[in-house]
Motif scaffolding. Structure first.
Motif, PDB file in Angstrom:
ATOM      1  N   ILE A   1       6.838   0.996 -11.140  1.00  0.00           N
ATOM      2  CA  ILE A   1       7.565   1.217  -9.884  1.00  0.00           C
ATOM      3  C   ILE A   1       9.061   1.355 -10.166  1.00  0.00           C
ATOM      4  O   ILE A   1       9.742   2.227  -9.592  1.00  0.00           O
ATOM      5  CB  ILE A   1       7.304   0.063  -8.904  1.00  0.00           C
ATOM      6  CG1 ILE A   1       5.819   0.019  -8.525  1.00  0.00           C
ATOM      7  CG2 ILE A   1       8.162   0.208  -7.648  1.00  0.00           C
ATOM      8  CD1 ILE A   1       5.418  -1.223  -7.764  1.00  0.00           C
ATOM      9  N   LYS A   2       9.574   0.531 -11.059  1.00  0.00           N
ATOM     10  CA  LYS A   2      10.988   0.610 -11.438  1.00  0.00           C
ATOM     11  C   LYS A   2      11.302   1.979 -12.030  1.00  0.00           C
ATOM     12  O   LYS A   2      12.319   2.606 -11.685  1.00  0.00           O
ATOM     13  CB  LYS A   2      11.292  -0.487 -12.465  1.00  0.00           C
ATOM     14  CG  LYS A   2      12.685  -0.421 -13.060  1.00  0.00           C
ATOM     15  CD  LYS A   2      12.858  -1.480 -14.140  1.00  0.00           C
ATOM     16  CE  LYS A   2      14.214  -1.377 -14.810  1.00  0.00           C
ATOM     17  NZ  LYS A   2      14.356  -2.393 -15.891  1.00  0.00           N
ATOM     18  N   GLN A   3      10.432   2.458 -12.909  1.00  0.00           N
ATOM     19  CA  GLN A   3      10.649   3.767 -13.537  1.00  0.00           C
ATOM     20  C   GLN A   3      10.566   4.891 -12.512  1.00  0.00           C
ATOM     21  O   GLN A   3      11.307   5.885 -12.599  1.00  0.00           O
ATOM     22  CB  GLN A   3       9.613   3.987 -14.646  1.00  0.00           C
ATOM     23  CG  GLN A   3       9.996   5.077 -15.647  1.00  0.00           C
ATOM     24  CD  GLN A   3      11.308   4.804 -16.348  1.00  0.00           C
ATOM     25  OE1 GLN A   3      11.555   3.681 -16.799  1.00  0.00           O
ATOM     26  NE2 GLN A   3      12.172   5.817 -16.411  1.00  0.00           N
ATOM     27  N   TYR A   4       9.683   4.730 -11.527  1.00  0.00           N
ATOM     28  CA  TYR A   4       9.576   5.726 -10.450  1.00  0.00           C
ATOM     29  C   TYR A   4      10.908   5.853  -9.711  1.00  0.00           C
ATOM     30  O   TYR A   4      11.360   6.969  -9.412  1.00  0.00           O
ATOM     31  CB  TYR A   4       8.468   5.298  -9.474  1.00  0.00           C
ATOM     32  CG  TYR A   4       8.381   6.142  -8.226  1.00  0.00           C
ATOM     33  CD1 TYR A   4       7.701   7.348  -8.209  1.00  0.00           C
ATOM     34  CD2 TYR A   4       9.005   5.720  -7.045  1.00  0.00           C
ATOM     35  CE1 TYR A   4       7.617   8.120  -7.060  1.00  0.00           C
ATOM     36  CE2 TYR A   4       8.935   6.479  -5.886  1.00  0.00           C
ATOM     37  CZ  TYR A   4       8.248   7.682  -5.905  1.00  0.00           C
ATOM     38  OH  TYR A   4       8.193   8.451  -4.755  1.00  0.00           O
ATOM     39  N   VAL A   5      11.541   4.732  -9.425  1.00  0.00           N
ATOM     40  CA  VAL A   5      12.829   4.751  -8.723  1.00  0.00           C
ATOM     41  C   VAL A   5      13.916   5.367  -9.596  1.00  0.00           C
ATOM     42  O   VAL A   5      14.718   6.183  -9.126  1.00  0.00           O
ATOM     43  CB  VAL A   5      13.227   3.314  -8.310  1.00  0.00           C
ATOM     44  CG1 VAL A   5      14.634   3.302  -7.724  1.00  0.00           C
ATOM     45  CG2 VAL A   5      12.234   2.763  -7.312  1.00  0.00           C
TER      46      VAL A   5
ATOM     47  N   HIS B   1       2.093   5.330  -7.247  1.00  0.00           N
ATOM     48  CA  HIS B   1       0.783   5.392  -7.903  1.00  0.00           C
ATOM     49  C   HIS B   1       0.532   4.200  -8.817  1.00  0.00           C
ATOM     50  O   HIS B   1      -0.240   4.300  -9.775  1.00  0.00           O
ATOM     51  CB  HIS B   1       0.619   6.692  -8.706  1.00  0.00           C
ATOM     52  CG  HIS B   1       0.820   7.923  -7.891  1.00  0.00           C
ATOM     53  ND1 HIS B   1      -0.119   8.928  -7.775  1.00  0.00           N
ATOM     54  CD2 HIS B   1       1.854   8.330  -7.125  1.00  0.00           C
ATOM     55  CE1 HIS B   1       0.326   9.888  -6.983  1.00  0.00           C
ATOM     56  NE2 HIS B   1       1.526   9.535  -6.583  1.00  0.00           N
ATOM     57  N   SER B   2       1.191   3.079  -8.536  1.00  0.00           N
ATOM     58  CA  SER B   2       0.984   1.901  -9.368  1.00  0.00           C
ATOM     59  C   SER B   2       1.407   0.632  -8.633  1.00  0.00           C
ATOM     60  O   SER B   2       2.271   0.674  -7.756  1.00  0.00           O
ATOM     61  CB  SER B   2       1.780   2.023 -10.667  1.00  0.00           C
ATOM     62  OG  SER B   2       1.613   0.875 -11.481  1.00  0.00           O
ATOM     63  N   PHE B   3       0.772  -0.486  -9.023  1.00  0.00           N
ATOM     64  CA  PHE B   3       1.197  -1.806  -8.557  1.00  0.00           C
ATOM     65  C   PHE B   3       2.113  -2.481  -9.579  1.00  0.00           C
ATOM     66  O   PHE B   3       2.704  -3.518  -9.300  1.00  0.00           O
ATOM     67  CB  PHE B   3      -0.013  -2.724  -8.329  1.00  0.00           C
ATOM     68  CG  PHE B   3      -0.899  -2.298  -7.182  1.00  0.00           C
ATOM     69  CD1 PHE B   3      -0.411  -2.239  -5.888  1.00  0.00           C
ATOM     70  CD2 PHE B   3      -2.225  -1.964  -7.413  1.00  0.00           C
ATOM     71  CE1 PHE B   3      -1.226  -1.873  -4.825  1.00  0.00           C
ATOM     72  CE2 PHE B   3      -3.059  -1.581  -6.356  1.00  0.00           C
ATOM     73  CZ  PHE B   3      -2.549  -1.539  -5.056  1.00  0.00           C
TER      74      PHE B   3
ATOM     75  N   MET C   1       7.706   7.470   2.346  1.00  0.00           N
ATOM     76  CA  MET C   1       6.865   6.298   2.612  1.00  0.00           C
ATOM     77  C   MET C   1       7.185   5.153   1.656  1.00  0.00           C
ATOM     78  O   MET C   1       6.868   3.989   1.935  1.00  0.00           O
ATOM     79  CB  MET C   1       5.378   6.659   2.559  1.00  0.00           C
ATOM     80  CG  MET C   1       4.797   6.971   1.217  1.00  0.00           C
ATOM     81  SD  MET C   1       3.009   7.278   1.401  1.00  0.00           S
ATOM     82  CE  MET C   1       2.577   7.746  -0.287  1.00  0.00           C
ATOM     83  N   PHE C   2       7.857   5.448   0.541  1.00  0.00           N
ATOM     84  CA  PHE C   2       8.307   4.396  -0.355  1.00  0.00           C
ATOM     85  C   PHE C   2       9.371   3.550   0.338  1.00  0.00           C
ATOM     86  O   PHE C   2       9.361   2.323   0.249  1.00  0.00           O
ATOM     87  CB  PHE C   2       8.871   5.019  -1.641  1.00  0.00           C
ATOM     88  CG  PHE C   2       9.174   4.026  -2.730  1.00  0.00           C
ATOM     89  CD1 PHE C   2       8.196   3.649  -3.634  1.00  0.00           C
ATOM     90  CD2 PHE C   2      10.434   3.451  -2.851  1.00  0.00           C
ATOM     91  CE1 PHE C   2       8.469   2.738  -4.648  1.00  0.00           C
ATOM     92  CE2 PHE C   2      10.714   2.541  -3.844  1.00  0.00           C
ATOM     93  CZ  PHE C   2       9.726   2.175  -4.751  1.00  0.00           C
ATOM     94  N   TYR C   3      10.282   4.211   1.043  1.00  0.00           N
ATOM     95  CA  TYR C   3      11.315   3.492   1.795  1.00  0.00           C
ATOM     96  C   TYR C   3      10.709   2.648   2.917  1.00  0.00           C
ATOM     97  O   TYR C   3      11.127   1.509   3.160  1.00  0.00           O
ATOM     98  CB  TYR C   3      12.316   4.484   2.388  1.00  0.00           C
ATOM     99  CG  TYR C   3      13.191   5.163   1.367  1.00  0.00           C
ATOM    100  CD1 TYR C   3      14.148   4.448   0.650  1.00  0.00           C
ATOM    101  CD2 TYR C   3      13.077   6.525   1.116  1.00  0.00           C
ATOM    102  CE1 TYR C   3      14.966   5.062  -0.277  1.00  0.00           C
ATOM    103  CE2 TYR C   3      13.883   7.149   0.179  1.00  0.00           C
ATOM    104  CZ  TYR C   3      14.827   6.422  -0.518  1.00  0.00           C
ATOM    105  OH  TYR C   3      15.625   7.028  -1.443  1.00  0.00           O
TER     106      TYR C   3
ATOM    107  N   ALA D   1       0.828  -1.211   0.000  1.00  0.00           N
ATOM    108  CA  ALA D   1       0.000   0.000   0.000  1.00  0.00           C
ATOM    109  C   ALA D   1       0.865   1.266   0.000  1.00  0.00           C
ATOM    110  O   ALA D   1       0.575   2.224  -0.732  1.00  0.00           O
ATOM    111  CB  ALA D   1      -0.923  -0.001   1.221  1.00  0.00           C
ATOM    112  N   LEU D   2       1.935   1.275   0.803  1.00  0.00           N
ATOM    113  CA  LEU D   2       2.801   2.453   0.855  1.00  0.00           C
ATOM    114  C   LEU D   2       3.557   2.657  -0.452  1.00  0.00           C
ATOM    115  O   LEU D   2       3.730   3.801  -0.920  1.00  0.00           O
ATOM    116  CB  LEU D   2       3.793   2.325   2.016  1.00  0.00           C
ATOM    117  CG  LEU D   2       3.197   2.404   3.427  1.00  0.00           C
ATOM    118  CD1 LEU D   2       4.289   2.220   4.474  1.00  0.00           C
ATOM    119  CD2 LEU D   2       2.473   3.734   3.638  1.00  0.00           C
ATOM    120  N   ILE D   3       4.009   1.552  -1.044  1.00  0.00           N
ATOM    121  CA  ILE D   3       4.706   1.668  -2.331  1.00  0.00           C
ATOM    122  C   ILE D   3       3.743   2.170  -3.408  1.00  0.00           C
ATOM    123  O   ILE D   3       4.106   3.005  -4.247  1.00  0.00           O
ATOM    124  CB  ILE D   3       5.323   0.308  -2.720  1.00  0.00           C
ATOM    125  CG1 ILE D   3       6.494  -0.009  -1.777  1.00  0.00           C
ATOM    126  CG2 ILE D   3       5.796   0.308  -4.170  1.00  0.00           C
ATOM    127  CD1 ILE D   3       7.052  -1.401  -1.913  1.00  0.00           C
TER     128      ILE D   3
END
Length: 460
Positions: A179-183, A172-174, A193-195, A165-167
């Motif tokens: 998520i990789k692109q966000y990082v 903004h995606s599962f 909160m991602f950490y 949920a925090l990730i």
């Protein structure tokens, strides 16, 4: 995807076979169905797979390899189940069906491309295991194992779900690629909160693979569950847990390894090795020793994630294959020993080498492989894990691991000493030719992979 469909349909078919009281057809139909699923899975190798169902699943080579490994392990375990479940209950079909549903969840776990599917696969597997751990209804230890697995599983799922949920809240995606692109797009501006989500994911997944300090459920659940179910948990389930762990961290969180999560996982790895090996050394119960040794093997497999790199997937696959086959042999022989002596302690193996030289030889090969002795698959598994860690300059981790491997030799050799060097008044254990064939195939594969490791070392 075809293998998942076949396994899901097979589970329902097996249930209906049980409904019509065709007990003799249960095992053959299950094995034939799993072989069909295995063939369909292998056919997807190098198929250039892309995410399907709106990016929910991905049956790439990673998924094919680990799906195939878990299916093969399940086939070997079920081949040892002939007449096993009949001694527990008349309703045998339900047990095969639940194992197949657990395997379906495991296939989802190794092929997810969306964290929602990781959660779905994990829950399908976990709910099935809650039931399987407690199938001996009048056995207090079995009931206790089911309750502990349920409570601890729910606890770990809470961490995992909150982490997801925090990730999601930060990225903004599962979807793993998003998520990789966000990082990648935020080398310095990642939401805090991602950490926190990553830490919670580490805690939740560490529970599932039995890594310290989240391992405390493992010994009691493994010891209390029926031995065949313990074999399934220790091999198929652990392989799936590591595959899911590796896919998530290699795809999404690799850029954050050095600066954030790698030191945390390094501490967990060292603690897991230490706790697993030291505690296993003091066990007098063979099954409980295998439970603690499974914790130590989780520590070795964590090397591939701590030292995340191009060879990590290959290292985990090889180690999981070697560990699974050797463990299946050990649990298979333990089933015979317990059925005919009534105990699981090391002393129940005294004199086995004289009365049952074949079974003693099979168990010796298993113990040598688990200890990582050369010319066995276990040695190749450890070699690749150590090489992966060494490639990332984790020299002190290798030194610590070698010390723990030496400790492992002591407790694995306990049963070898009992079989060959301790006398006991015992009857010869009876086993069918069919049972011996399964043990022989597993032992031969263990030796072949130890002598010709190139058969599986170049898959990735």
């Amino acid at each position: 995807m075809n293998s998942l469909i076949v396994i899901s349909i097979l589970a329902i078919v097996v249930l209906y076979i049980g409904l019509f009281k065709a007990k003799n057809a249960l095992l053959p139909v299950t094995i034939i169905g799993l072989i069909a699923a295995l063939v369909l899975s292998i056919m997807e190798w190098n198929s250039g797979a892309s995410p399907i169902y709106s990016g929910m699943m991905l049956f790439d080579n990673f998924a094919v390899a680990f799906s195939s490994l878990t299916i093969v392990s399940t086939i070997l375990i079920l081949l040892l189940s002939k007449n096993y479940f009949e001694k527990i209950s008349e309703n045998v079909a339900e047990y095969y069906t639940i194992i197949l549903f657990a395997l379906a969840g495991i296939i989802v776990m190794v092929s997810y491309h969306n964290m929602a599917m990781l959660f779905v696969g994990l829950e399908i597997m976990s709910v099935s295991l809650y039931i399987l751990a407690g199938i001996k209804k009048r056995d207090f230890a079995s009931n206790e194992a089911a309750l502990k697995y349920f409570l601890m599983g729910a606890f770990s799922t809470g961490f995992l779900l909150f982490g997801i949920a925090l990730i999601y809240g930060a990225s903004h995606s599962f979807d793993l690629d998003v998520i990789k692109q966000y990082v990648i797009d935020r080398p310095t501006g990642i939401d805090p909160m991602f950490y926190v989500g990553i830490v919670l994911m580490i805690v939740g997944l560490s529970f599932k693979i039995g890594a310290a300090p989240f391992h405390f459920w493992t010994p009691d659940v493994y010891e209390g569950s029926p031995t065949l179910i313990t074999a399934f948990m220790s091999t198929v389930v652990k392989t799936a847990g590591f595959a899911a762990f590796l896919r998530l961290f290699s795809v999404c969180f690799a850029p954050l390894a050095e600066d954030f999560w790698m030191p945390t996982l390094l501490v967990i790895t060292i603690l897991t090795l230490f706790v697993g090996n030291i505690t296993a050394l003091y066990q007098t119960n063979f099954k409980r020793m295998l439970a603690y040794s499974s914790i130590s093997h989780a520590g070795y497999m964590l090397f591939a994630i701590v030292a995340l790199g191009a060879t990590s997937t290959n290292a985990v696959f090889i180690y999981a294959a070697a560990y699974s086959i050797a463990s299946i042999i050990a649990f298979g022989i333990l089933i015979l020993v317990k059925e005919q002596t009534g105990g699981e302690n090391f002393e129940n193996f005294n004199g086995l080498g004289k009365k049952n030289p074949f079974l003693a030889l099979m168990l010796t090969i298993s113990m040598l492989s688990l200890a990582g002795i050369p010319l066995t698959a276990g040695f190749i598994g450890k070699f690749f894990m150590f090489s992966t860690a060494l490639a990332q300059y984790h020299v002190w981790l290798i030194v610590f691991a070698i010390i723990n491997a030496i400790i492992g030799v002591f407790y694995y050799f306990k049963v070898i000493v009992a079989m060959y060097f301790k006398e006991a008044e015992r009857k010869e254990l009876t086993s069918t030719s069919y049972y011996k064939l399964v043990l022989s195939i597993s032992a031969i594969v263990t030796i072949i992979l130890g002598v010709y490791p190139s058969l599986i070392t170049d898959l990735f």
